[in-house]
Design an enzyme around this catalytic site. Sequence first.
Site, PDB file in Angstrom:
ATOM      1  N   CYS A  46       0.840  -1.283   0.150  1.00 46.22           N
ATOM      2  CA  CYS A  46      -0.056  -0.077   0.091  1.00 46.22           C
ATOM      3  C   CYS A  46       0.827   1.267   0.041  1.00 46.22           C
ATOM      4  O   CYS A  46       0.420   2.270  -0.749  1.00 46.22           O
ATOM      5  CB  CYS A  46      -0.857  -0.079   1.256  1.00 46.22           C
ATOM      6  N   ASP A 138     -20.468  13.178 -15.167  1.00 49.63           N
ATOM      7  CA  ASP A 138     -21.819  12.868 -14.934  1.00 49.63           C
ATOM      8  C   ASP A 138     -22.142  12.256 -13.803  1.00 49.63           C
ATOM      9  O   ASP A 138     -23.445  11.801 -13.379  1.00 49.63           O
ATOM     10  CB  ASP A 138     -22.491  12.171 -16.269  1.00 49.63           C
TER      11      ASP A 138
END
Length: 221
Positions: A46, A138
């Site tokens: 990570c 959108d």
Amino acid sequence: MPGVLLGEEFPNFEADTTSGRIKFHDFLGDSWGILFSHPKDFTPVCTTELARAAKLSDEFKKRGVKMIALSIDSVEDHNSWSKDVMAYANEADSPLPYPIIADDKRELSVLLGMLDPDERNKDGLPLTARCVFVIGPDKKLKLSILYPATTGRNFDEILRVIDSLQLTAQKKVATPVDWKPGEKVMVIPSLPDSEATALFPNGVTTKEMPSGKKYLRYTKI
């Protein structure tokens, strides 16, 4: 199974982050967005991933993409770990250039289908997998990729995919295998030759195939 399908509106969730509390759609505004999860703060893979994302933050910004990360850790842990991330990126004096969502109650991880059943913490609870969600202006999901916790992502590939998504959202083309910006693209099959000729002033070339079907049409954008 919880999750979001391509073309669906991405949930307008509220969450605490390292930049304060956000409402996701407000955070995005009119921009594209990328939400990427990681299993746990203060873990090796990570750290490499978020450092790479930090190094590429200007590239995402150039494309009008807002970045945000997520894991099941607290804001406090995120803030502390961010210093390690930036040190790994050789930018120890700089802040992490994007926020990290704190999903310590796993509510978002469940809602978005992000939990990895094979990777668990010391209490036996599942960790977040390495998800990538790209959301359009959108607010609809344009792409999702799900990696297991044991496999680090390729952020150069994620940038390439965003280039393709943004191009094909504007032009009646598709991008072929291994495509990179500047290379030829493919005319979508539903576009008649007459329209293609008018739309693509650089010309359209067709590759002949044994079937005789003229579906492999290329152009330069």
